[in-house]
Write an enzyme that holds these catalytic residues in place. Structure first.
Site, PDB file in Angstrom:
ATOM      1  N   GLY A 330       0.816  -1.201   0.000  1.00 18.31           N
ATOM      2  CA  GLY A 330       0.000   0.000   0.000  1.00 18.31           C
ATOM      3  C   GLY A 330       0.850   1.251   0.000  1.00 18.31           C
ATOM      4  O   GLY A 330       2.027   1.238   0.347  1.00 18.31           O
ATOM      5  N   GLY A 332       0.156   5.632   0.746  1.00 18.99           N
ATOM      6  CA  GLY A 332      -0.788   6.689   1.079  1.00 18.99           C
ATOM      7  C   GLY A 332      -0.093   8.002   1.315  1.00 18.99           C
ATOM      8  O   GLY A 332       1.096   8.162   1.019  1.00 18.99           O
ATOM      9  N   GLY A 333      -0.859   8.947   1.885  1.00 17.88           N
ATOM     10  CA  GLY A 333      -0.330  10.284   2.099  1.00 17.88           C
ATOM     11  C   GLY A 333       0.792  10.337   3.113  1.00 17.88           C
ATOM     12  O   GLY A 333       1.612  11.252   3.094  1.00 17.88           O
ATOM     13  N   GLY A 335       2.985   7.711   3.684  1.00 13.97           N
ATOM     14  CA  GLY A 335       4.123   6.885   3.325  1.00 13.97           C
ATOM     15  C   GLY A 335       3.696   5.568   2.710  1.00 13.97           C
ATOM     16  O   GLY A 335       2.574   5.433   2.212  1.00 13.97           O
ATOM     17  N   VAL A 337       3.448   1.157   2.804  1.00 13.93           N
ATOM     18  CA  VAL A 337       3.206   0.044   3.717  1.00 13.93           C
ATOM     19  C   VAL A 337       3.774  -1.230   3.092  1.00 13.93           C
ATOM     20  O   VAL A 337       3.530  -1.519   1.917  1.00 13.93           O
ATOM     21  CB  VAL A 337       1.702  -0.131   4.010  1.00 13.93           C
ATOM     22  CG1 VAL A 337       1.487  -1.279   4.997  1.00 13.93           C
ATOM     23  CG2 VAL A 337       1.103   1.154   4.548  1.00 13.93           C
ATOM     24  N   LYS A 351       4.799   0.357   8.219  1.00 11.87           N
ATOM     25  CA  LYS A 351       4.505   1.633   7.548  1.00 11.87           C
ATOM     26  C   LYS A 351       5.738   2.528   7.658  1.00 11.87           C
ATOM     27  O   LYS A 351       6.168   2.882   8.763  1.00 11.87           O
ATOM     28  CB  LYS A 351       3.286   2.303   8.170  1.00 11.87           C
ATOM     29  CG  LYS A 351       2.901   3.609   7.479  1.00 11.87           C
ATOM     30  CD  LYS A 351       1.697   4.241   8.145  1.00 11.87           C
ATOM     31  CE  LYS A 351       0.407   3.549   7.770  1.00 11.87           C
ATOM     32  NZ  LYS A 351      -0.005   3.830   6.385  1.00 11.87           N
ATOM     33  N   ASP A 447      -8.953  12.130   8.829  1.00 11.45           N
ATOM     34  CA  ASP A 447      -8.866  11.644   7.449  1.00 11.45           C
ATOM     35  C   ASP A 447      -9.626  10.322   7.301  1.00 11.45           C
ATOM     36  O   ASP A 447      -9.106   9.348   6.764  1.00 11.45           O
ATOM     37  CB  ASP A 447      -7.404  11.473   7.041  1.00 11.45           C
ATOM     38  CG  ASP A 447      -7.238  11.373   5.520  1.00 11.45           C
ATOM     39  OD1 ASP A 447      -8.182  11.748   4.789  1.00 11.45           O
ATOM     40  OD2 ASP A 447      -6.186  10.901   5.063  1.00 11.45           O
TER      41      ASP A 447
END
Length: 628
Positions: A330, A332-333, A335, A337, A351, A447
């Site tokens: 994964g 995301g905003g 960093g 995963v 993460k 978020d």
């Protein structure tokens, strides 16, 4: 319906008059309690009164006052922040607890407690209540633990049977993985079977579970020889009965969780008397060794839930094969995963955060220590972290099913029926309520979106990335730069003014509900040719026309009338969550109540929601006349 006689009507009137007087006296008694908690910013976060009233107002008043006075005496001791008390008077059983935050002085704790008592007493003769402030919380309830029917068996025999069963259930429950045990015991006469269960809240420690069940076990001693008894506490529940209340195939083999008995010792002694017995002893010791080893592993796994481990960067680098692309699951905003295997085969998620500003290191350590204490079924569990140089990493439980967006518009679309979708909505609500109200520090996610909701193998949602938004620099929380949130989900007041409250999460949650029901993204446009800028506006237009059901994902094919009503009510709850101003939005604890009961909280009017669209334009709703 039976016809009321003049005497019964008179009795009802007298009873009503007595109840009124009791309430009046109760409120007058509360006036002497301090209502201020000093100069501290100590806001009332939540209050509720139970809907049932005590059957004996005078006894209840005496009972609750004794209980609350005891709590206050306990909190008067320095360094005491938690107090519990239970009293029995005139056949009624009352329990209560009080909790102050550890950063308070004794006087501040008592001031907050007095304010909470004042709020609770306004419930009148309601048989319990819950008040939560920023600085403290109290809860009280009345509970009748025993019925009035005595067993037909010999009293001594029956009492001994129940006592033996409850003591074993008490000892075994804290040692199980789910803190739950159900067991039965055959009485020596009349072929009567006694049924018993015990259960603890899953996110407490084994020690708290054990302590709570000890109290419950002691409380039930007073019930003998009643045929049934129950003991309830904030953290646990225990019950026994002569009448079956669970199926015979639902029992737990508690022998696996109890300590070795004298029969095992006798077998060992007898075995030593022969060569064959010696072999058996060796075999028994070997089995015992592996049993103890397994128990130690389970104990270490359980302790991992209570405290985080600090890992080295080299450990995590090797576990992720140098953060290889094939191990990345994964991005995301905050960093990337990665899937990793650490500690002799445990699969975890690592993460790797990208927080490029000077204070990131110190703030990261403070934040991860805070969220490491958060344990809830619907929140991703943090297992550890790493801070080395500029590297900031979190070690989290691994959720193999991935995020919710994959089930709504990805490769797994079509696998969620209505029951599963509702369970997801309810689980996310519970997780957010825990972050907002049931932890010693209020955590606002900022978020909430489907990408931050992971799905476990039982289709239970787990919220991730909570607490991380607080690590973003303060100058990046305004819409003109970078939002601590995602457009489409972000509340208008936060996007335009930076004003932050738990109602920001409530707004985002409302958007998530609409996405789950419709399987449409919140930023989608042009629904069925309609001139709409996004999902929320489309949902409002359908609500105005009374056409809620057209919002539903066609793949659901809901036929049952009960499910249709449930869907419509859930859509209305979603629209309530997106109201502006924020005072019109419910707290997440209220949302949980609405979802669980299927009821709205009073005759609230819905207004057209305010929203910020993909062009970052604020649209303010106008007051309408639609009722929940």
């Amino acid at each position: 319906m039976a016809k009321k006689t003049p005497s019964s009507i008179a009795s009802l009137r007298i009873s009503s008059w007595i109840s009124t007087m009791v309430v009046a006296v109760f409120i007058m008694m509360s006036k002497h309690v301090a209502s201020q908690s000093g100069d501290r910013n100590n806001a009332l976060l939540r209050k509720y009164c139970r809907i049932y009233t005590s059957t004996n107002g005078e006894s209840y008043l005496t009972n609750i006052n004794i209980t609350l006075s005891s709590l206050r005496r306990q909190l008067s001791d320095p360094q005491v922040y938690y107090a519990f008390e239970q009293t029995t008077y005139d056949g009624e059983f009352v329990y209560a607890f009080a909790l102050c935050r550890d950063y308070l002085t004794t006087s501040q704790c008592l001031a907050c407690f007095d304010s909470a008592v004042n709020e609770t007493k306004s419930c009148g003769i309601s048989d319990g209540g819950n008040v939560i402030y920023d600085d403290c919380s109290i809860r009280s309830e009345i509970y009748d633990v025993c019925n009035n029917d005595s067993t037909s068996q010999p009293i001594a025999t029956f009492s001994q049977t129940v006592d033996n069963l409850l003591s074993e259930v008490r000892d075994a429950t804290p040692k199980t993985s789910n803190f739950y045990v159900a067991s039965t015991r055959q009485a020596s006469t009349n072929n009567t079977t006694v049924y018993a269960i015990a259960q603890c809240v899953r996110n407490v420690s084994q020690a708290i579970c054990k302590s709570c069940l000890n109290t419950a076990y002691n409380n039930l001693q007073r019930c003998f020889p009643s045929t049934e008894g129950s003991s309830v506490d904030f953290y646990c529940f225990m019950r026994y009965s002569e009448t079956p209340f669970f199926q015979s195939n639902q029992t737990t083999n508690i022998a696996l969780f109890l300590s070795e008995g004298s029969s095992n010792k006798s077998a060992l002694i007898a075995g030593v008397s022969s060569a064959v017995g010696l072999v058996l002893v060796i075999l028994a010791l070997w089995l015992w060794y592996h049993k103890m080893k397994k128990a130690k592993i389970l104990e270490e796994a359980a302790s991992a839930l209570q405290s985080d481990e600090i890992y080295s960067y080299q450990q995590l680098r090797l576990a992720t094969h140098a953060f290889g692309e094939e191990y990345r699951v994964g991005k995301g905003g905050f960093g990337e995963v990665f899937k990793a295997i650490i500690d002799d085969g445990n699969v975890v998620a690592v993460k790797r955060l990208h927080l490029g500003y000077a204070r990131a290191r110190s703030e990261f350590e403070n934040e991860v220590r805070l969220i490491s204490n958060v344990h809830h079924r619907n929140l991703v569990r943090q297992l550890g972290w790493c801070i080395e140089g500029s590297e900031l990493l979190l070690v989290l439980e691994y959720i193999p099913q991935g995020s919710l967006d994959n089930f709504l518009w990805g490769s797994k679309r079509g696998t969620l029926n209505w029951n599963k979708r509702f369970d997801i909505i309810y689980g996310v609500a519970r997780g957010l309520a825990h972050l907002h109200n049931e932890f010693h520090v209020k955590i606002i996610h900022r978020d909430i979106k489907v990408n931050n909701i992971l799905m476990d193998d039982d289709f239970q949602p787990k919220i991730c990335d909570f607490g991380l938004a607080r690590l973003q620099p303060e100058d990046q929380t305004h819409v003109s730069t970078r939002l601590a949130g995602t457009l489409g989900y972000i509340a208008p007041e936060y996007a335009t003014t930076g004003h932050l409250s738990e109602k920001v999460d409530t707004y985002s949650f409302g958007i998530v509900i609409l996405e789950i029901i419709s399987s449409r993204r919140c930023t989608d446009e042009h629904f069925n040719g309609q001139d709409t800028s996004h999902l929320l506006e489309h949902a409002w237009q359908l609500y105005e026309r009374g056409m809620h059901m057209e919002l539903i994902d066609e793949a659901l094919e809901i036929e049952e009338e009960e499910h249709k009503v449930n869907v419509m009510k859930t859509i209305e709850i979603a629209l309530m969550c997106t109201q502006s101003p924020t005072s019109l939005r419910p707290l997440m604890s209220e949302v949980v109540l609405m979802l669980s009961s299927g009821l709205s909280l009073g005759p609230r009017k819905l207004i057209k929601p305010s929203f910020i669209d993909s062009r970052r334009m604020i649209h303010i709703g106008a007051i309408g006349s639609h009722n929940m």
